[in-house]
Design a protein around this motif. Structure first.
Motif, short mmCIF file in Angstrom:
data_model
loop_
_atom_site.label_atom_id
_atom_site.label_comp_id
_atom_site.label_asym_id
_atom_site.label_seq_id
_atom_site.Cartn_x
_atom_site.Cartn_y
_atom_site.Cartn_z
N TRP A 110 0.82 -1.22 0.00
CA TRP A 110 0.00 0.00 0.00
C TRP A 110 0.85 1.27 0.00
N GLY A 145 19.56 3.30 -7.99
CA GLY A 145 19.21 3.37 -9.40
C GLY A 145 17.73 3.30 -9.67
N LYS A 152 6.01 4.63 -7.73
CA LYS A 152 5.38 3.38 -8.14
C LYS A 152 5.12 2.50 -6.94
N GLU A 201 28.80 -1.72 -6.60
CA GLU A 201 28.96 -0.27 -6.78
C GLU A 201 28.46 0.48 -5.55
N ARG A 205 30.66 2.82 -3.08
CA ARG A 205 30.31 4.21 -2.90
C ARG A 205 30.04 4.54 -1.42
N MET B 1 26.53 4.30 -10.71
CA MET B 1 25.74 3.25 -11.35
C MET B 1 24.87 3.82 -12.45
N LYS B 3 21.69 4.50 -14.55
CA LYS B 3 20.29 4.54 -14.13
C LYS B 3 19.51 3.47 -14.86
N GLN B 4 18.73 2.75 -14.09
CA GLN B 4 17.87 1.74 -14.69
C GLN B 4 16.76 2.42 -15.47
N PRO B 5 16.56 2.04 -16.71
CA PRO B 5 15.38 2.62 -17.38
C PRO B 5 14.14 2.11 -16.67
N VAL B 6 13.23 3.03 -16.37
CA VAL B 6 12.03 2.62 -15.65
C VAL B 6 11.01 2.16 -16.67
N VAL B 7 10.73 0.91 -16.64
CA VAL B 7 9.80 0.34 -17.59
C VAL B 7 8.46 0.15 -16.91
N ASP B 8 7.40 0.50 -17.59
CA ASP B 8 6.07 0.28 -17.02
C ASP B 8 5.72 -1.18 -17.19
N ILE B 9 5.73 -1.90 -16.09
CA ILE B 9 5.44 -3.33 -16.20
C ILE B 9 4.10 -3.65 -15.54
N SER B 10 3.28 -2.60 -15.34
CA SER B 10 1.97 -2.88 -14.74
C SER B 10 1.17 -3.76 -15.70
N HIS B 188 -2.22 -4.55 6.30
CA HIS B 188 -2.06 -5.82 5.60
C HIS B 188 -3.35 -6.62 5.60
N PRO B 263 -7.05 -0.04 -3.07
CA PRO B 263 -6.83 -0.04 -4.52
C PRO B 263 -5.61 -0.86 -4.92
N TRP B 264 -4.73 -1.14 -3.92
CA TRP B 264 -3.49 -1.84 -4.22
C TRP B 264 -3.63 -3.35 -4.13
#
Lengths: 280, 271
Positions: A110, A145, A152, A201, A205, B1, B3-10, B188, B263-264
Protein backbone atom coordinates in the motif's frame (compact mmCIF):
# COMPACT_ATOMS: atom_id res chain seq x y z
CA UNK A 1 44.53 -9.77 3.35
CA UNK A 2 45.76 -9.95 -0.21
CA UNK A 3 47.26 -13.35 0.32
CA UNK A 4 44.88 -16.20 -0.04
CA UNK A 5 44.75 -18.26 3.09
CA UNK A 6 42.88 -21.39 3.91
CA UNK A 7 42.03 -21.85 7.52
CA UNK A 8 41.95 -25.43 8.71
CA UNK A 9 38.53 -26.71 9.68
CA UNK A 10 37.49 -25.65 13.16
CA UNK A 11 40.58 -23.55 13.62
CA UNK A 12 40.29 -20.33 15.58
CA UNK A 13 41.84 -17.16 14.30
CA UNK A 14 45.06 -16.38 16.09
CA UNK A 15 43.75 -13.02 17.25
CA UNK A 16 40.82 -10.69 16.72
CA UNK A 17 41.99 -7.69 14.75
CA UNK A 18 41.22 -4.21 16.02
CA UNK A 19 39.54 -3.11 12.85
CA UNK A 20 36.96 -5.87 13.09
CA UNK A 21 33.47 -4.45 13.02
CA UNK A 22 31.79 -7.77 13.66
CA UNK A 23 33.27 -10.48 15.76
CA UNK A 24 31.62 -13.70 16.82
CA UNK A 25 33.37 -16.07 19.16
CA UNK A 26 32.36 -19.61 19.96
CA UNK A 27 28.77 -19.01 18.87
CA UNK A 28 26.51 -22.05 19.15
CA UNK A 29 22.79 -22.14 18.57
CA UNK A 30 20.57 -24.91 19.88
CA UNK A 31 16.93 -24.96 18.91
CA UNK A 32 14.03 -27.04 20.14
CA UNK A 33 13.70 -28.77 23.47
CA UNK A 34 14.17 -32.29 24.82
CA UNK A 35 14.12 -34.89 22.06
CA UNK A 36 13.85 -32.25 19.37
CA UNK A 37 16.95 -30.44 20.52
CA UNK A 38 19.06 -29.67 17.54
CA UNK A 39 22.47 -28.12 17.30
CA UNK A 40 22.05 -25.60 14.48
CA UNK A 41 25.41 -23.86 14.78
CA UNK A 42 28.49 -25.09 16.57
CA UNK A 43 31.35 -23.00 17.81
CA UNK A 44 31.33 -20.32 15.13
CA UNK A 45 34.24 -17.89 15.07
CA UNK A 46 33.84 -15.11 12.61
CA UNK A 47 35.45 -11.75 12.22
CA UNK A 48 34.45 -9.20 9.64
CA UNK A 49 36.75 -6.22 9.17
CA UNK A 50 35.17 -2.79 8.87
CA UNK A 51 34.29 -1.96 5.30
CA UNK A 52 34.72 -5.54 4.13
CA UNK A 53 32.46 -7.63 1.96
CA UNK A 54 32.12 -11.14 3.35
CA UNK A 55 30.03 -14.01 2.03
CA UNK A 56 28.72 -17.04 3.86
CA UNK A 57 28.16 -20.01 1.61
CA UNK A 58 27.08 -23.54 2.35
CA UNK A 59 24.56 -26.27 1.63
CA UNK A 60 20.90 -25.84 2.55
CA UNK A 61 20.32 -26.36 6.23
CA UNK A 62 23.85 -25.45 7.26
CA UNK A 63 22.56 -22.61 9.43
CA UNK A 64 23.99 -19.73 7.39
CA UNK A 65 20.70 -17.84 7.66
CA UNK A 66 20.60 -18.53 11.38
CA UNK A 67 24.12 -17.16 11.70
CA UNK A 68 23.01 -13.99 9.95
CA UNK A 69 20.06 -13.71 12.34
CA UNK A 70 22.42 -14.09 15.27
CA UNK A 71 24.50 -11.20 13.91
CA UNK A 72 21.29 -9.19 13.48
CA UNK A 73 20.22 -9.85 17.06
CA UNK A 74 17.11 -11.72 15.91
CA UNK A 75 18.33 -15.06 17.28
CA UNK A 76 20.09 -15.26 20.62
CA UNK A 77 23.06 -17.64 20.60
CA UNK A 78 22.91 -20.47 23.14
CA UNK A 79 26.55 -19.87 23.91
CA UNK A 80 29.36 -17.66 22.71
CA UNK A 81 29.41 -13.94 22.13
CA UNK A 82 28.82 -11.57 19.27
CA UNK A 83 29.91 -7.99 19.16
CA UNK A 84 29.25 -5.34 16.57
CA UNK A 85 31.58 -2.40 17.07
CA UNK A 86 31.80 -3.41 20.70
CA UNK A 87 28.03 -3.61 21.18
CA UNK A 88 25.70 -6.56 21.44
CA UNK A 89 23.64 -7.15 18.28
CA UNK A 90 20.50 -5.96 20.08
CA UNK A 91 22.14 -2.68 21.11
CA UNK A 92 23.60 -2.27 17.64
CA UNK A 93 20.15 -2.76 16.09
CA UNK A 94 18.67 -0.12 18.40
CA UNK A 95 21.40 2.26 17.28
CA UNK A 96 20.39 1.63 13.67
CA UNK A 97 23.73 -0.01 12.93
CA UNK A 98 22.19 -3.02 11.19
CA UNK A 99 20.47 -3.03 7.83
CA UNK A 100 18.68 -6.22 6.82
CA UNK A 101 17.76 -7.51 3.36
CA UNK A 102 15.99 -10.84 2.89
CA UNK A 103 15.23 -12.97 -0.13
CA UNK A 104 11.72 -11.56 -0.26
CA UNK A 105 11.70 -7.77 -0.59
CA UNK A 106 8.75 -7.62 1.83
CA UNK A 107 7.62 -4.22 0.63
CA UNK A 108 4.34 -2.83 1.89
CA UNK A 109 1.98 -3.05 -1.11
CA UNK A 110 0.00 0.00 0.00
CA UNK A 111 3.03 2.30 -0.01
CA UNK A 112 4.96 3.58 -3.00
CA UNK A 113 8.68 2.98 -3.48
CA UNK A 114 9.87 6.13 -1.70
CA UNK A 115 7.65 5.53 1.35
CA UNK A 116 8.76 1.91 1.43
CA UNK A 117 12.38 3.02 1.33
CA UNK A 118 11.88 5.25 4.37
CA UNK A 119 9.49 2.91 6.23
CA UNK A 120 11.98 1.38 8.67
CA UNK A 121 13.69 4.72 9.20
CA UNK A 122 10.36 6.26 10.19
CA UNK A 123 10.09 3.71 12.99
CA UNK A 124 13.73 3.88 14.02
CA UNK A 125 13.74 7.68 14.17
CA UNK A 126 10.39 9.08 15.27
CA UNK A 127 11.67 12.65 15.30
CA UNK A 128 12.00 12.85 11.52
CA UNK A 129 9.41 14.84 9.64
CA UNK A 130 7.47 13.38 6.77
CA UNK A 131 9.31 15.50 4.23
CA UNK A 132 12.70 14.62 5.70
CA UNK A 133 11.77 10.94 5.48
CA UNK A 134 10.68 11.37 1.87
CA UNK A 135 13.90 13.16 1.00
CA UNK A 136 15.95 10.39 2.59
CA UNK A 137 13.91 7.73 0.80
CA UNK A 138 14.39 9.49 -2.52
CA UNK A 139 18.12 9.83 -1.92
CA UNK A 140 18.39 6.10 -1.28
CA UNK A 141 16.30 5.23 -4.34
CA UNK A 142 18.66 7.38 -6.40
CA UNK A 143 21.56 5.46 -4.91
CA UNK A 144 20.12 2.07 -5.93
CA UNK A 145 19.21 3.37 -9.40
CA UNK A 146 15.46 3.62 -8.87
CA UNK A 147 15.14 7.38 -8.57
CA UNK A 148 12.57 7.54 -11.36
CA UNK A 149 10.28 4.93 -9.82
CA UNK A 150 9.72 6.71 -6.50
CA UNK A 151 5.95 6.90 -6.89
CA UNK A 152 5.38 3.38 -8.14
CA UNK A 153 3.70 0.83 -5.97
CA UNK A 154 5.39 -2.55 -5.46
CA UNK A 155 2.97 -4.29 -7.84
CA UNK A 156 4.21 -1.97 -10.59
CA UNK A 157 7.84 -2.97 -10.00
CA UNK A 158 9.72 -6.02 -11.24
CA UNK A 159 11.32 -8.46 -8.81
CA UNK A 160 14.74 -6.88 -9.24
CA UNK A 161 13.36 -3.38 -8.72
CA UNK A 162 11.53 -4.49 -5.57
CA UNK A 163 14.77 -5.88 -4.22
CA UNK A 164 16.49 -2.57 -5.00
CA UNK A 165 13.84 -0.82 -2.90
CA UNK A 166 14.53 -3.32 -0.09
CA UNK A 167 18.22 -2.43 -0.26
CA UNK A 168 17.36 1.28 -0.27
CA UNK A 169 15.18 0.70 2.80
CA UNK A 170 18.10 -0.92 4.64
CA UNK A 171 20.53 1.80 3.55
CA UNK A 172 18.15 4.56 4.65
CA UNK A 173 18.98 3.64 8.24
CA UNK A 174 22.60 4.49 7.43
CA UNK A 175 23.67 1.23 9.08
CA UNK A 176 27.28 0.25 9.72
CA UNK A 177 26.56 -3.28 8.51
CA UNK A 178 24.38 -4.59 5.74
CA UNK A 179 23.28 -8.16 6.47
CA UNK A 180 21.82 -9.82 3.39
CA UNK A 181 20.18 -13.24 3.35
CA UNK A 182 20.13 -14.56 -0.22
CA UNK A 183 18.87 -11.19 -1.45
CA UNK A 184 18.99 -12.18 -5.12
CA UNK A 185 17.95 -15.81 -4.65
CA UNK A 186 14.51 -15.33 -6.19
CA UNK A 187 15.70 -13.42 -9.25
CA UNK A 188 16.47 -14.69 -12.72
CA UNK A 189 20.11 -15.17 -13.67
CA UNK A 190 20.48 -11.97 -15.73
CA UNK A 191 18.81 -9.73 -13.15
CA UNK A 192 20.84 -11.46 -10.49
CA UNK A 193 24.11 -10.55 -12.19
CA UNK A 194 23.00 -6.94 -12.62
CA UNK A 195 21.96 -6.74 -8.97
CA UNK A 196 25.28 -8.15 -7.83
CA UNK A 197 27.13 -5.58 -9.88
CA UNK A 198 24.92 -2.81 -8.51
CA UNK A 199 25.54 -4.02 -4.99
CA UNK A 200 29.30 -3.85 -5.56
CA UNK A 201 28.96 -0.27 -6.78
CA UNK A 202 26.80 0.66 -3.79
CA UNK A 203 29.32 -0.97 -1.48
CA UNK A 204 32.20 0.96 -2.99
CA UNK A 205 30.31 4.21 -2.90
CA UNK A 206 29.03 3.88 0.68
CA UNK A 207 31.86 1.91 2.29
CA UNK A 208 29.37 -0.21 4.26
CA UNK A 209 30.42 -3.51 5.74
CA UNK A 210 28.43 -6.24 4.01
CA UNK A 211 27.76 -9.81 5.07
CA UNK A 212 26.05 -11.76 2.31
CA UNK A 213 24.49 -15.20 2.66
CA UNK A 214 24.38 -16.89 -0.72
CA UNK A 215 24.36 -20.31 -2.30
CA UNK A 216 25.88 -19.06 -5.54
CA UNK A 217 29.59 -19.76 -5.90
CA UNK A 218 29.97 -17.23 -8.71
CA UNK A 219 28.18 -14.55 -6.74
CA UNK A 220 30.33 -15.13 -3.66
CA UNK A 221 33.57 -14.88 -5.63
CA UNK A 222 32.44 -12.01 -7.86
CA UNK A 223 31.39 -9.83 -4.93
CA UNK A 224 33.23 -10.62 -1.77
CA UNK A 225 36.63 -10.08 -0.31
CA UNK A 226 36.37 -13.19 1.82
CA UNK A 227 34.16 -16.28 1.66
CA UNK A 228 33.39 -18.51 4.62
CA UNK A 229 32.23 -22.04 3.83
CA UNK A 230 29.77 -23.55 6.25
CA UNK A 231 29.41 -27.28 6.76
CA UNK A 232 26.32 -29.15 7.79
CA UNK A 233 25.30 -31.19 10.85
CA UNK A 234 26.05 -29.18 12.81
CA UNK A 235 26.47 -25.85 11.03
CA UNK A 236 30.03 -24.67 11.42
CA UNK A 237 32.61 -22.75 9.44
CA UNK A 238 34.74 -25.39 7.77
CA UNK A 239 37.00 -23.26 5.62
CA UNK A 240 37.56 -19.68 4.59
CA UNK A 241 38.83 -18.33 1.33
CA UNK A 242 40.25 -14.89 0.65
CA UNK A 243 39.35 -13.56 -2.78
CA UNK A 244 42.35 -11.65 -3.98
CA UNK A 245 40.81 -10.39 -7.24
CA UNK A 246 41.30 -6.62 -7.37
CA UNK A 247 38.37 -4.20 -7.10
CA UNK A 248 36.60 -2.63 -8.89
CA UNK A 249 35.31 -5.85 -10.36
CA UNK A 250 32.81 -6.01 -13.15
CA UNK A 251 31.15 -8.85 -15.01
CA UNK A 252 34.34 -9.51 -16.98
CA UNK A 253 36.03 -10.69 -13.80
CA UNK A 254 34.44 -14.08 -14.48
CA UNK A 255 36.78 -14.48 -17.47
CA UNK A 256 39.97 -14.08 -15.46
CA UNK A 257 41.83 -17.41 -14.95
CA UNK A 258 42.13 -16.62 -11.24
CA UNK A 259 38.32 -16.43 -11.02
CA UNK A 260 37.95 -19.85 -12.59
CA UNK A 261 40.57 -21.25 -10.24
CA UNK A 262 38.74 -19.80 -7.23
CA UNK A 263 35.43 -21.27 -8.44
CA UNK A 264 37.01 -24.71 -8.61
CA UNK A 265 38.61 -24.30 -5.23
CA UNK A 266 35.39 -23.11 -3.59
CA UNK A 267 33.45 -25.92 -5.22
CA UNK A 268 35.90 -28.40 -3.72
CA UNK A 269 35.48 -26.81 -0.29
CA UNK A 270 31.71 -27.01 -0.58
CA UNK A 271 31.88 -30.66 -1.55
CA UNK A 272 33.87 -31.51 1.54
CA UNK A 273 31.57 -29.35 3.69
CA UNK A 274 28.71 -31.72 2.92
CA UNK A 275 30.25 -34.38 5.07
CA UNK A 276 28.83 -34.28 8.58
CA UNK A 277 31.42 -32.89 10.88
CA UNK A 278 32.69 -34.94 13.75
CA UNK A 279 35.37 -33.59 16.00
CA UNK A 280 38.05 -31.89 14.02
CA UNK B 1 25.74 3.25 -11.35
CA UNK B 2 23.89 3.55 -14.60
CA UNK B 3 20.29 4.54 -14.13
CA UNK B 4 17.87 1.74 -14.69
CA UNK B 5 15.38 2.62 -17.38
CA UNK B 6 12.03 2.62 -15.65
CA UNK B 7 9.80 0.34 -17.59
CA UNK B 8 6.07 0.28 -17.02
CA UNK B 9 5.44 -3.33 -16.20
CA UNK B 10 1.97 -2.88 -14.74
CA UNK B 11 -0.38 -5.61 -15.97
CA UNK B 12 -2.53 -4.77 -18.97
CA UNK B 13 -5.80 -3.21 -17.91
CA UNK B 14 -8.90 -5.18 -18.81
CA UNK B 15 -10.90 -3.63 -21.62
CA UNK B 16 -13.25 -1.10 -20.08
CA UNK B 17 -16.18 0.95 -21.26
CA UNK B 18 -19.64 0.08 -22.41
CA UNK B 19 -18.87 -2.49 -25.05
CA UNK B 20 -16.87 -4.63 -22.61
CA UNK B 21 -19.49 -4.19 -19.89
CA UNK B 22 -22.38 -5.20 -22.11
CA UNK B 23 -20.57 -8.19 -23.52
CA UNK B 24 -19.80 -9.47 -19.99
CA UNK B 25 -23.34 -8.84 -18.72
CA UNK B 26 -25.22 -9.88 -21.84
CA UNK B 27 -25.41 -13.66 -21.16
CA UNK B 28 -26.83 -13.10 -17.67
CA UNK B 29 -29.39 -10.57 -18.93
CA UNK B 30 -30.52 -12.88 -21.74
CA UNK B 31 -30.94 -15.80 -19.34
CA UNK B 32 -32.95 -13.63 -16.95
CA UNK B 33 -35.28 -12.41 -19.72
CA UNK B 34 -35.79 -15.95 -21.04
CA UNK B 35 -36.62 -17.17 -17.53
CA UNK B 36 -39.19 -14.39 -17.04
CA UNK B 37 -40.82 -15.12 -20.40
CA UNK B 38 -40.98 -18.89 -19.69
CA UNK B 39 -42.38 -18.21 -16.21
CA UNK B 40 -45.11 -15.94 -17.60
CA UNK B 41 -45.95 -18.47 -20.34
CA UNK B 42 -46.06 -21.42 -17.90
CA UNK B 43 -48.41 -19.61 -15.49
CA UNK B 44 -50.75 -18.71 -18.38
CA UNK B 45 -50.64 -22.05 -20.21
CA UNK B 46 -51.20 -24.15 -17.10
CA UNK B 47 -53.48 -21.45 -15.58
CA UNK B 48 -51.76 -21.64 -12.23
CA UNK B 49 -53.60 -19.84 -9.47
CA UNK B 50 -52.01 -16.49 -8.69
CA UNK B 51 -51.84 -17.15 -4.95
CA UNK B 52 -49.67 -20.22 -5.64
CA UNK B 53 -47.31 -18.73 -8.26
CA UNK B 54 -48.08 -15.25 -9.56
CA UNK B 55 -47.03 -14.38 -13.09
CA UNK B 56 -44.22 -11.82 -13.48
CA UNK B 57 -46.73 -9.37 -14.98
CA UNK B 58 -48.88 -9.69 -11.89
CA UNK B 59 -45.88 -9.11 -9.60
CA UNK B 60 -45.09 -5.99 -11.60
CA UNK B 61 -48.71 -4.82 -11.30
CA UNK B 62 -48.61 -5.38 -7.54
CA UNK B 63 -45.31 -3.54 -7.33
CA UNK B 64 -46.83 -0.49 -9.02
CA UNK B 65 -50.16 -0.61 -7.18
CA UNK B 66 -48.57 -0.96 -3.71
CA UNK B 67 -45.58 1.24 -4.50
CA UNK B 68 -46.08 3.68 -1.63
CA UNK B 69 -46.26 0.94 0.99
CA UNK B 70 -43.37 -0.97 -0.54
CA UNK B 71 -41.16 2.10 -0.92
CA UNK B 72 -41.67 3.04 2.71
CA UNK B 73 -41.00 -0.54 3.85
CA UNK B 74 -37.87 -0.63 1.71
CA UNK B 75 -36.55 2.54 3.32
CA UNK B 76 -37.17 1.14 6.80
CA UNK B 77 -35.44 -2.16 5.99
CA UNK B 78 -32.57 -0.41 4.21
CA UNK B 79 -32.04 1.77 7.29
CA UNK B 80 -31.91 -1.31 9.53
CA UNK B 81 -29.47 -3.07 7.21
CA UNK B 82 -27.18 -0.06 6.91
CA UNK B 83 -27.14 0.66 10.63
CA UNK B 84 -26.79 -3.01 11.56
CA UNK B 85 -24.06 -3.52 8.98
CA UNK B 86 -22.02 -0.57 10.24
CA UNK B 87 -22.34 -1.74 13.86
CA UNK B 88 -21.34 -5.28 12.84
CA UNK B 89 -18.26 -4.06 10.99
CA UNK B 90 -17.17 -1.83 13.86
CA UNK B 91 -17.70 -4.50 16.50
CA UNK B 92 -16.08 -7.12 14.26
CA UNK B 93 -12.98 -4.96 13.73
CA UNK B 94 -12.73 -4.00 17.40
CA UNK B 95 -12.94 -7.64 18.45
CA UNK B 96 -10.23 -8.66 15.98
CA UNK B 97 -7.94 -5.85 17.18
CA UNK B 98 -8.42 -6.82 20.83
CA UNK B 99 -7.79 -10.51 20.09
CA UNK B 100 -4.55 -9.74 18.23
CA UNK B 101 -3.20 -7.00 20.46
CA UNK B 102 -3.90 -8.51 23.88
CA UNK B 103 -2.65 -12.04 23.72
CA UNK B 104 -4.20 -13.26 26.96
CA UNK B 105 -7.57 -11.69 26.26
CA UNK B 106 -7.42 -13.06 22.73
CA UNK B 107 -6.92 -16.59 23.96
CA UNK B 108 -9.92 -16.13 26.26
CA UNK B 109 -12.15 -14.52 23.63
CA UNK B 110 -11.43 -16.40 20.45
CA UNK B 111 -12.81 -19.85 21.45
CA UNK B 112 -15.93 -18.17 22.83
CA UNK B 113 -16.44 -16.25 19.58
CA UNK B 114 -16.15 -19.50 17.61
CA UNK B 115 -18.48 -21.25 20.05
CA UNK B 116 -21.01 -18.46 19.71
CA UNK B 117 -20.82 -18.76 15.95
CA UNK B 118 -22.34 -22.23 16.26
CA UNK B 119 -25.47 -20.94 17.99
CA UNK B 120 -28.30 -20.80 15.40
CA UNK B 121 -28.65 -17.05 15.51
CA UNK B 122 -32.02 -16.95 13.77
CA UNK B 123 -33.38 -18.66 16.90
CA UNK B 124 -32.26 -15.64 18.94
CA UNK B 125 -34.78 -13.38 17.19
CA UNK B 126 -37.68 -14.06 19.61
CA UNK B 127 -35.38 -13.49 22.59
CA UNK B 128 -34.20 -10.17 21.16
CA UNK B 129 -37.84 -9.11 20.67
CA UNK B 130 -38.47 -10.05 24.30
CA UNK B 131 -35.50 -8.02 25.47
CA UNK B 132 -35.55 -5.01 23.17
CA UNK B 133 -39.15 -4.71 22.04
CA UNK B 134 -40.43 -4.19 18.50
CA UNK B 135 -38.33 -1.23 17.41
CA UNK B 136 -34.96 -0.85 15.70
CA UNK B 137 -32.86 -2.33 18.53
CA UNK B 138 -33.70 -6.05 18.15
CA UNK B 139 -33.03 -5.87 14.39
CA UNK B 140 -29.66 -4.25 14.92
CA UNK B 141 -28.87 -6.84 17.59
CA UNK B 142 -29.79 -9.69 15.29
CA UNK B 143 -27.79 -8.28 12.35
CA UNK B 144 -24.84 -7.82 14.69
CA UNK B 145 -24.79 -11.40 15.96
CA UNK B 146 -25.20 -12.74 12.42
CA UNK B 147 -22.77 -10.45 10.59
CA UNK B 148 -19.85 -9.62 12.91
CA UNK B 149 -18.21 -13.04 12.67
CA UNK B 150 -16.97 -12.96 9.05
CA UNK B 151 -15.58 -9.47 9.73
CA UNK B 152 -13.64 -10.60 12.80
CA UNK B 153 -12.46 -13.82 11.21
CA UNK B 154 -11.29 -12.26 7.94
CA UNK B 155 -9.48 -9.45 9.72
CA UNK B 156 -7.76 -11.89 12.06
CA UNK B 157 -6.69 -14.03 9.13
CA UNK B 158 -5.31 -10.93 7.39
CA UNK B 159 -3.45 -9.70 10.45
CA UNK B 160 -1.93 -13.09 11.18
CA UNK B 161 -0.68 -13.71 7.65
CA UNK B 162 2.04 -11.06 7.79
CA UNK B 163 5.34 -12.47 6.54
CA UNK B 164 7.71 -13.44 9.34
CA UNK B 165 10.70 -11.76 7.76
CA UNK B 166 8.76 -8.48 7.57
CA UNK B 167 8.17 -8.81 11.32
CA UNK B 168 11.89 -9.51 11.73
CA UNK B 169 12.64 -6.29 9.85
CA UNK B 170 10.30 -4.37 12.14
CA UNK B 171 11.85 -5.95 15.23
CA UNK B 172 15.32 -5.11 13.96
CA UNK B 173 14.53 -1.40 14.30
CA UNK B 174 12.83 -1.83 17.67
CA UNK B 175 9.21 -1.44 16.54
CA UNK B 176 6.68 -1.77 19.39
CA UNK B 177 3.79 -4.27 19.19
CA UNK B 178 1.39 -1.35 18.73
CA UNK B 179 3.47 0.02 15.85
CA UNK B 180 3.58 -3.39 14.21
CA UNK B 181 -0.18 -3.69 14.70
CA UNK B 182 -1.19 -0.38 13.17
CA UNK B 183 1.54 0.11 10.59
CA UNK B 184 1.79 -3.44 9.31
CA UNK B 185 -0.89 -5.84 10.51
CA UNK B 186 -3.95 -3.64 10.10
CA UNK B 187 -3.20 -2.33 6.59
CA UNK B 188 -2.06 -5.82 5.60
CA UNK B 189 -5.41 -7.21 6.75
CA UNK B 190 -7.52 -4.78 4.70
CA UNK B 191 -7.96 -6.87 1.53
CA UNK B 192 -9.02 -9.84 3.61
CA UNK B 193 -11.19 -7.61 5.84
CA UNK B 194 -12.97 -6.21 2.79
CA UNK B 195 -13.80 -9.75 1.65
CA UNK B 196 -15.33 -10.41 5.08
CA UNK B 197 -17.20 -7.11 4.88
CA UNK B 198 -18.87 -8.17 1.64
CA UNK B 199 -20.09 -11.34 3.35
CA UNK B 200 -21.31 -9.25 6.27
CA UNK B 201 -23.24 -6.99 3.87
CA UNK B 202 -25.14 -10.00 2.54
CA UNK B 203 -25.74 -11.42 6.01
CA UNK B 204 -27.02 -8.04 7.22
CA UNK B 205 -29.92 -8.29 4.76
CA UNK B 206 -30.82 -11.73 6.14
CA UNK B 207 -30.55 -10.42 9.71
CA UNK B 208 -32.91 -7.53 9.02
CA UNK B 209 -35.56 -9.70 7.35
CA UNK B 210 -35.40 -12.36 10.09
CA UNK B 211 -35.70 -9.60 12.70
CA UNK B 212 -38.78 -8.27 10.97
CA UNK B 213 -40.31 -11.73 10.67
CA UNK B 214 -39.97 -12.23 14.40
CA UNK B 215 -41.76 -9.03 15.29
CA UNK B 216 -42.21 -5.78 13.45
CA UNK B 217 -44.87 -3.38 12.33
CA UNK B 218 -43.02 -2.18 9.26
CA UNK B 219 -40.34 -3.10 6.78
CA UNK B 220 -40.16 -5.57 3.89
CA UNK B 221 -40.05 -8.60 6.20
CA UNK B 222 -43.29 -7.42 7.77
CA UNK B 223 -44.84 -6.87 4.31
CA UNK B 224 -43.87 -10.41 3.28
CA UNK B 225 -45.44 -11.92 6.38
CA UNK B 226 -48.55 -9.76 6.23
CA UNK B 227 -49.10 -10.37 2.49
CA UNK B 228 -48.70 -14.13 2.86
CA UNK B 229 -51.40 -14.26 5.55
CA UNK B 230 -53.63 -12.39 3.07
CA UNK B 231 -52.68 -14.90 0.31
CA UNK B 232 -51.43 -11.88 -1.68
CA UNK B 233 -48.57 -13.88 -3.16
CA UNK B 234 -47.90 -11.28 -5.84
CA UNK B 235 -47.13 -8.74 -3.11
CA UNK B 236 -44.88 -11.29 -1.35
CA UNK B 237 -42.91 -11.66 -4.57
CA UNK B 238 -42.80 -7.90 -5.11
CA UNK B 239 -41.36 -7.45 -1.61
CA UNK B 240 -38.90 -10.32 -2.22
CA UNK B 241 -37.77 -8.59 -5.38
CA UNK B 242 -37.05 -5.42 -3.40
CA UNK B 243 -35.18 -7.41 -0.72
CA UNK B 244 -33.00 -8.85 -3.48
CA UNK B 245 -32.40 -5.40 -4.93
CA UNK B 246 -31.34 -4.20 -1.47
CA UNK B 247 -29.02 -7.19 -1.10
CA UNK B 248 -27.37 -6.51 -4.44
CA UNK B 249 -27.10 -2.79 -3.69
CA UNK B 250 -25.38 -3.42 -0.36
CA UNK B 251 -23.06 -5.99 -1.87
CA UNK B 252 -21.92 -3.61 -4.59
CA UNK B 253 -21.65 -0.74 -2.13
CA UNK B 254 -19.23 -2.94 -0.16
CA UNK B 255 -17.35 -3.74 -3.36
CA UNK B 256 -17.00 -0.05 -4.24
CA UNK B 257 -15.81 0.55 -0.68
CA UNK B 258 -13.22 -2.18 -1.23
CA UNK B 259 -11.88 -0.48 -4.33
CA UNK B 260 -11.58 2.81 -2.45
CA UNK B 261 -9.94 1.32 0.64
CA UNK B 262 -7.55 -1.16 -0.96
CA UNK B 263 -6.83 -0.04 -4.52
CA UNK B 264 -3.49 -1.84 -4.22
CA UNK B 265 -4.94 -5.24 -3.42
CA UNK B 266 -4.73 -7.99 -6.02
CA UNK B 267 -8.08 -8.46 -7.72
CA UNK B 268 -9.55 -11.39 -9.50
CA UNK B 269 -11.84 -10.85 -12.41
CA UNK B 270 -15.29 -12.39 -12.61
CA UNK B 271 -14.97 -13.04 -16.31
Amino acid sequence: MQVETIRPAGGRPAHIRHDDLISAQGVSVVMGADQNRQLILRDIDLSVPKGSFVSLIGPSGCGKSTLLKVLAGLVRPSSGSVSIAGLSPGEAARKRMIGLVFQDANLLPWKNAVDNASMLLSIADRSMSRSALRARGQEMLDLVGLGDAAHKRPNELSGGMRQRVAIARALALDPAVLLMDEPFGALDAITRDQMGQSLLEIWQRTGKTIVLVTHSIDEAIHLSRQVHVLGINPGRITQSLDISLPYPRDASVAEVPEFVRLVLQLRGMLRSSHQPGGVS
Amino acid sequence: MSKQPVVDISPPQPASGWSAATSSWLPAVILLLVTIVLWEAAVRIFSISSFIVPAPSEIARSLVAQWDTLAQATMITAGEILFGFLVSVMVGIALALVIVRFDWLGRALYPLVVLFQNVPKVALAPIFILWFGYGLAPKIGLILVIAFFPVTLSMLAGMQSVDRSLLALMNSVGASPTQILFRIRVPHSLPSLMAGTKIAATLSVIGAIVGEFAGASDGLGYVIQFASTQLDTALVFAALLLVSVLGIAFYYAAEILERLVVPWAPKFSHA
